[in-house]
Design a protein around this motif. Structure first.
Motif, PDB file in Angstrom:
ATOM      1  N   ASN A  45       2.549 -38.330 -29.903  1.00 14.03           N
ATOM      2  CA  ASN A  45       2.445 -38.706 -31.320  1.00 14.03           C
ATOM      3  C   ASN A  45       1.295 -37.956 -31.988  1.00 14.03           C
ATOM      4  O   ASN A  45       0.407 -38.527 -32.602  1.00 14.03           O
ATOM      5  N   LYS A  92      -0.034 -37.548 -38.186  1.00 12.92           N
ATOM      6  CA  LYS A  92      -0.263 -37.524 -36.736  1.00 12.92           C
ATOM      7  C   LYS A  92      -1.433 -36.616 -36.354  1.00 12.92           C
ATOM      8  O   LYS A  92      -1.405 -35.930 -35.329  1.00 12.92           O
ATOM      9  N   ASN A 120       1.107 -46.004 -35.705  1.00 11.86           N
ATOM     10  CA  ASN A 120       1.960 -45.599 -34.584  1.00 11.86           C
ATOM     11  C   ASN A 120       3.122 -46.571 -34.420  1.00 11.86           C
ATOM     12  O   ASN A 120       3.527 -46.897 -33.313  1.00 11.86           O
ATOM     13  N   GLN A 123      -5.137 -42.841 -33.860  1.00 13.29           N
ATOM     14  CA  GLN A 123      -3.701 -42.742 -34.123  1.00 13.29           C
ATOM     15  C   GLN A 123      -2.974 -44.051 -33.848  1.00 13.29           C
ATOM     16  O   GLN A 123      -1.901 -44.304 -34.407  1.00 13.29           O
ATOM     17  N   GLN A 124      -3.562 -44.915 -33.038  1.00  9.74           N
ATOM     18  CA  GLN A 124      -2.955 -46.215 -32.775  1.00  9.74           C
ATOM     19  C   GLN A 124      -2.836 -47.054 -34.045  1.00  9.74           C
ATOM     20  O   GLN A 124      -1.970 -47.925 -34.135  1.00  9.74           O
ATOM     21  N   ASP A 129       0.296 -50.211 -39.650  1.00  8.63           N
ATOM     22  CA  ASP A 129       0.825 -49.036 -40.363  1.00  8.63           C
ATOM     23  C   ASP A 129       0.726 -49.190 -41.872  1.00  8.63           C
ATOM     24  O   ASP A 129       0.325 -48.263 -42.585  1.00  8.63           O
TER      25      ASP A 129
END
Length: 317
Positions: A211, A255, A267, A263-264, A272
């Motif tokens: 990702n 990304k 993801n 990035q978690q 989000d």
């Protein structure tokens, strides 16, 4: 109830209330005892950040790493001695946390102005705010009156500070353990819109994770080999690394989060929507970040007669 008993009861009640109030932090704590304290701190921080922009992020991180261990008590500043092990050698701090010398400089200046009044813990809290402002970020009123601890906790530093390898659920738990909501956790993570990270903390991501933008990963691999170069640095925000803005969140949408933990936040999970909101609205992020920083600065401060005002931030009096 007799008039005398009523007066005694009222006196006791007011004493309790005033006692509670006096133990809390106050924005004008040094108005009389050291009126030039805040100006002195700001001048020193502005100078340090002008010399090296990264120092702004380092001073902000120093405050975070202090408050998450025993509360905002300057325990992170204590040096090891023959009979005492501090927090500087904890895994999240060793060869990583910076800015101790800037705090020393500020402490020396305020001690000259008003000896024995301004705590190291307050200096760290104010320096964090002034660092954000120096890099174009929001300001907030820092409640003051913290006192300095006479202890530190290596074990708590190793266990309580969230690692860059954590998944979203573990991040939410780590911040929840300190009283923060998932939304506040995302806002505070936005501090990664400034600063740098060492290769050892993002190597696994750029070589093993999917990702991640492929060209972004390839570029990073040029300065972070699969073996060696552990201390090589990369910007946490690849777009505007020295400006406190919302580019960090925009990068996550592409990304291009440097750390696994970054990035978690974007993801396919529960945060989000918050990342998207901050990427679209800088003003909302600035306001939420400032409020979360005020909350962090209120984590278990020592007040009243607890702790001490260290003369030297590196050791107890």
């Amino acid at each position: 109830m007799s008039a005398l008993n009523f007066k005694l009861s009222l006196f006791f009640f007011l004493s309790c209330v005033l006692g509670i109030v006096s133990a809390q932090l106050s924005s004008n704590f040094y108005a009389t005892s050291c009126p030039l304290a805040l100006t002195t701190i700001k001048t020193a921080v502005t100078s340090a950040v002008a010399q090296e922009a990264r120092m702004g992020a380092s001073l902000l991180r120093l405050h975070f790493h202090d408050c998450f261990v025993q509360g905002c008590d300057a325990s992170i500043l204590l040096d090891d001695t023959s009979s005492f092990t501090g927090e500087k050698t904890a895994f999240p701090n060793v060869n990583s946390v910076r800015g101790y010398d800037v705090i020393d400089t500020i402490k020396s200046k305020v001690e000259t102005l008003c000896p024995g009044f301004v705590s190291c813990a307050d200096i760290v809290a104010v320096a964090a705010r002034d660092s954000v402002v120096a890099l174009g970020g929001p300001s907030w009123t820092v409640p003051l009156g913290r006192r300095d601890s006479t202890t530190a906790s290596l074990s708590s530093a190793n266990s309580d500070l969230p690692a860059p390898t954590l998944d979203l659920s573990a991040l939410i738990t780590a911040f929840s353990n300190k009283g923060f909501t998932a939304k506040e956790m995302v806002a505070l993570s936005g501090s990664h819109t400034i600063g740098k990270a060492q290769c050892t903390n993002f190597r696994a991501r750029i070589y093993n994770e999917t990702n991640i933008d492929s060209s972004f990963a390839t570029t990073l691999q040029g300065n972070c080999p699969s073996a060696g170069g552990d201390s090589n640095l990369a910007n946490l925000d690849t777009t505007t690394p020295n400006t406190f803005d919302n580019a960090y969140f925009k990068n996550l949408l592409s990304k291009k989060g440097l750390l696994h933990s970054d990035q978690q936040l974007f993801n396919g999970g529960s945060t989000d929507s918050q990342v998207t909101a901050y990427s679209n609205n800088l003003a909302t992020f600035r306001a939420d970040f400032a409020n979360a920083m005020i909350k962090m600065g209120n984590l278990s401060p020592l007040t009243g007669s607890n702790g001490q005002i260290r003369t030297n931030c590196r050791k107890v009096n």
